[in-house]
Scaffold this motif. Structure first.
Motif, mmCIF file in Angstrom:
data_model
loop_
_atom_site.group_PDB
_atom_site.id
_atom_site.type_symbol
_atom_site.label_atom_id
_atom_site.label_comp_id
_atom_site.label_asym_id
_atom_site.label_seq_id
_atom_site.Cartn_x
_atom_site.Cartn_y
_atom_site.Cartn_z
ATOM 1 N N ALA A 44 0.842 -1.200 0.000
ATOM 2 C CA ALA A 44 0.000 0.000 0.000
ATOM 3 C C ALA A 44 0.879 1.252 0.000
ATOM 4 O O ALA A 44 0.572 2.239 -0.691
ATOM 5 N N GLN A 45 1.967 1.230 0.763
ATOM 6 C CA GLN A 45 2.900 2.349 0.749
ATOM 7 C C GLN A 45 3.523 2.519 -0.634
ATOM 8 O O GLN A 45 3.678 3.645 -1.128
ATOM 9 N N LEU A 46 3.867 1.404 -1.273
ATOM 10 C CA LEU A 46 4.445 1.457 -2.617
ATOM 11 C C LEU A 46 3.442 2.058 -3.593
ATOM 12 O O LEU A 46 3.788 2.928 -4.401
ATOM 13 N N ASP A 47 2.176 1.629 -3.526
ATOM 14 C CA ASP A 47 1.133 2.216 -4.375
ATOM 15 C C ASP A 47 1.045 3.725 -4.175
ATOM 16 O O ASP A 47 0.946 4.488 -5.147
ATOM 17 N N ALA A 48 1.067 4.171 -2.920
ATOM 18 C CA ALA A 48 0.937 5.600 -2.612
ATOM 19 C C ALA A 48 2.123 6.393 -3.164
ATOM 20 O O ALA A 48 1.943 7.493 -3.706
ATOM 21 N N LEU A 49 3.327 5.854 -3.045
ATOM 22 C CA LEU A 49 4.500 6.549 -3.573
ATOM 23 C C LEU A 49 4.470 6.599 -5.096
ATOM 24 O O LEU A 49 4.795 7.624 -5.700
ATOM 25 N N LEU A 50 4.083 5.498 -5.721
ATOM 26 C CA LEU A 50 3.962 5.503 -7.181
ATOM 27 C C LEU A 50 2.956 6.555 -7.630
ATOM 28 O O LEU A 50 3.190 7.281 -8.608
ATOM 29 N N ALA A 51 1.849 6.670 -6.906
ATOM 30 C CA ALA A 51 0.824 7.667 -7.246
ATOM 31 C C ALA A 51 1.397 9.079 -7.149
ATOM 32 O O ALA A 51 1.084 9.943 -7.989
ATOM 33 N N LYS A 52 2.236 9.338 -6.151
ATOM 34 C CA LYS A 52 2.870 10.656 -6.028
ATOM 35 C C LYS A 52 3.743 10.971 -7.236
ATOM 36 O O LYS A 52 3.944 12.130 -7.581
ATOM 37 N N ALA A 53 4.272 9.931 -7.858
ATOM 38 C CA ALA A 53 5.114 10.100 -9.040
ATOM 39 C C ALA A 53 4.299 10.078 -10.327
ATOM 40 O O ALA A 53 4.850 10.220 -11.419
ATOM 41 N N GLY A 54 2.992 9.866 -10.198
ATOM 42 C CA GLY A 54 2.130 9.834 -11.378
ATOM 43 C C GLY A 54 2.243 8.559 -12.182
ATOM 44 O O GLY A 54 2.048 8.556 -13.396
ATOM 45 N N VAL A 55 2.541 7.468 -11.511
ATOM 46 C CA VAL A 55 2.664 6.174 -12.194
ATOM 47 C C VAL A 55 1.937 5.116 -11.372
ATOM 48 O O VAL A 55 1.829 5.224 -10.159
ATOM 49 N N GLY A 56 1.415 4.115 -12.043
ATOM 50 C CA GLY A 56 0.747 3.007 -11.367
ATOM 51 C C GLY A 56 1.588 1.752 -11.436
ATOM 52 O O GLY A 56 2.736 1.770 -11.899
ATOM 53 N N ARG A 57 1.019 0.668 -11.000
ATOM 54 C CA ARG A 57 1.744 -0.618 -10.991
ATOM 55 C C ARG A 57 2.221 -1.023 -12.373
ATOM 56 O O ARG A 57 3.238 -1.710 -12.505
#
Length: 114
Positions: A44-57
Protein backbone atom coordinates in the motif's frame (compact mmCIF):
# COMPACT_ATOMS: atom_id res chain seq x y z
CA UNK A 1 16.43 17.30 -12.81
CA UNK A 2 16.02 15.14 -9.73
CA UNK A 3 12.99 15.43 -7.43
CA UNK A 4 13.14 13.99 -3.93
CA UNK A 5 9.88 13.33 -2.05
CA UNK A 6 9.27 12.52 1.63
CA UNK A 7 12.84 13.31 2.56
CA UNK A 8 14.32 12.78 6.02
CA UNK A 9 17.79 13.50 7.35
CA UNK A 10 18.90 10.11 5.99
CA UNK A 11 16.97 9.31 2.82
CA UNK A 12 14.13 10.14 0.47
CA UNK A 13 11.23 7.69 0.23
CA UNK A 14 10.86 8.56 -3.46
CA UNK A 15 13.30 9.90 -6.06
CA UNK A 16 12.24 10.91 -9.56
CA UNK A 17 14.84 11.53 -12.27
CA UNK A 18 13.21 12.28 -15.59
CA UNK A 19 10.91 9.33 -16.21
CA UNK A 20 12.71 7.04 -13.74
CA UNK A 21 11.09 6.51 -10.33
CA UNK A 22 12.79 4.76 -7.41
CA UNK A 23 11.62 4.18 -3.85
CA UNK A 24 13.67 3.59 -0.77
CA UNK A 25 13.26 0.33 1.08
CA UNK A 26 9.78 0.30 2.62
CA UNK A 27 8.90 -1.48 5.86
CA UNK A 28 5.59 -1.93 7.65
CA UNK A 29 4.07 0.83 9.74
CA UNK A 30 2.33 -1.80 11.89
CA UNK A 31 4.66 -4.65 12.81
CA UNK A 32 2.07 -6.52 14.90
CA UNK A 33 0.22 -7.98 11.90
CA UNK A 34 2.41 -10.88 10.71
CA UNK A 35 3.90 -11.37 7.26
CA UNK A 36 0.64 -11.09 5.29
CA UNK A 37 -0.33 -7.88 7.05
CA UNK A 38 3.14 -6.39 6.75
CA UNK A 39 3.23 -7.27 3.04
CA UNK A 40 -0.14 -5.56 2.47
CA UNK A 41 1.04 -2.51 4.45
CA UNK A 42 4.27 -2.17 2.46
CA UNK A 43 2.56 -2.70 -0.91
CA UNK A 44 0.00 0.00 0.00
CA UNK A 45 2.90 2.35 0.75
CA UNK A 46 4.45 1.46 -2.62
CA UNK A 47 1.13 2.22 -4.37
CA UNK A 48 0.94 5.60 -2.61
CA UNK A 49 4.50 6.55 -3.57
CA UNK A 50 3.96 5.50 -7.18
CA UNK A 51 0.82 7.67 -7.25
CA UNK A 52 2.87 10.66 -6.03
CA UNK A 53 5.11 10.10 -9.04
CA UNK A 54 2.13 9.83 -11.38
CA UNK A 55 2.66 6.17 -12.19
CA UNK A 56 0.75 3.01 -11.37
CA UNK A 57 1.74 -0.62 -10.99
CA UNK A 58 1.87 -1.00 -14.77
CA UNK A 59 4.97 1.24 -14.70
CA UNK A 60 6.87 -0.97 -12.28
CA UNK A 61 10.03 -2.33 -13.84
CA UNK A 62 11.60 -4.03 -10.84
CA UNK A 63 10.68 -5.01 -7.28
CA UNK A 64 13.27 -6.06 -4.70
CA UNK A 65 12.00 -7.96 -1.66
CA UNK A 66 13.92 -8.79 1.49
CA UNK A 67 12.42 -11.29 3.94
CA UNK A 68 13.67 -11.63 7.49
CA UNK A 69 12.85 -15.35 7.30
CA UNK A 70 12.44 -17.29 4.05
CA UNK A 71 9.81 -19.47 5.74
CA UNK A 72 7.48 -16.52 5.03
CA UNK A 73 8.07 -16.78 1.26
CA UNK A 74 4.79 -18.55 0.40
CA UNK A 75 2.62 -16.35 2.66
CA UNK A 76 4.25 -13.21 1.25
CA UNK A 77 3.76 -14.46 -2.31
CA UNK A 78 0.04 -15.05 -1.71
CA UNK A 79 -0.38 -11.34 -0.95
CA UNK A 80 2.11 -10.14 -3.57
CA UNK A 81 0.60 -12.25 -6.38
CA UNK A 82 -2.89 -10.87 -5.70
CA UNK A 83 -1.46 -7.33 -5.64
CA UNK A 84 0.60 -7.54 -8.82
CA UNK A 85 -2.20 -9.25 -10.77
CA UNK A 86 -1.83 -11.16 -13.99
CA UNK A 87 -0.58 -8.30 -16.17
CA UNK A 88 2.50 -6.03 -16.18
CA UNK A 89 4.57 -8.11 -13.75
CA UNK A 90 7.88 -6.39 -13.01
CA UNK A 91 11.22 -8.11 -12.76
CA UNK A 92 11.60 -9.28 -9.17
CA UNK A 93 14.19 -10.54 -6.74
CA UNK A 94 13.55 -11.89 -3.25
CA UNK A 95 16.24 -12.72 -0.73
CA UNK A 96 16.47 -13.61 2.93
CA UNK A 97 18.17 -10.92 4.98
CA UNK A 98 18.54 -9.54 8.48
CA UNK A 99 16.48 -6.34 8.50
CA UNK A 100 17.04 -3.15 10.51
CA UNK A 101 14.67 -4.24 13.30
CA UNK A 102 13.59 -7.69 14.46
CA UNK A 103 10.00 -6.41 14.20
CA UNK A 104 10.28 -6.02 10.42
CA UNK A 105 9.44 -9.18 8.52
CA UNK A 106 9.68 -7.68 5.03
CA UNK A 107 11.21 -4.76 3.16
CA UNK A 108 10.35 -3.85 -0.43
CA UNK A 109 11.91 -1.41 -2.89
CA UNK A 110 10.45 -0.51 -6.27
CA UNK A 111 11.70 0.97 -9.54
CA UNK A 112 9.29 2.30 -12.13
CA UNK A 113 9.17 4.15 -15.43
CA UNK A 114 6.68 6.94 -16.04
Amino acid sequence: MITRIDTSHRASKLVIAGDRVETSGLVANDCSVGIAGQTRDVLAQLDALLAKAGVGREGLMRVQIWLADMKDFDAMNAVYDAWVGGVHQPARACVGSQLASADYLIEIQGWAQR
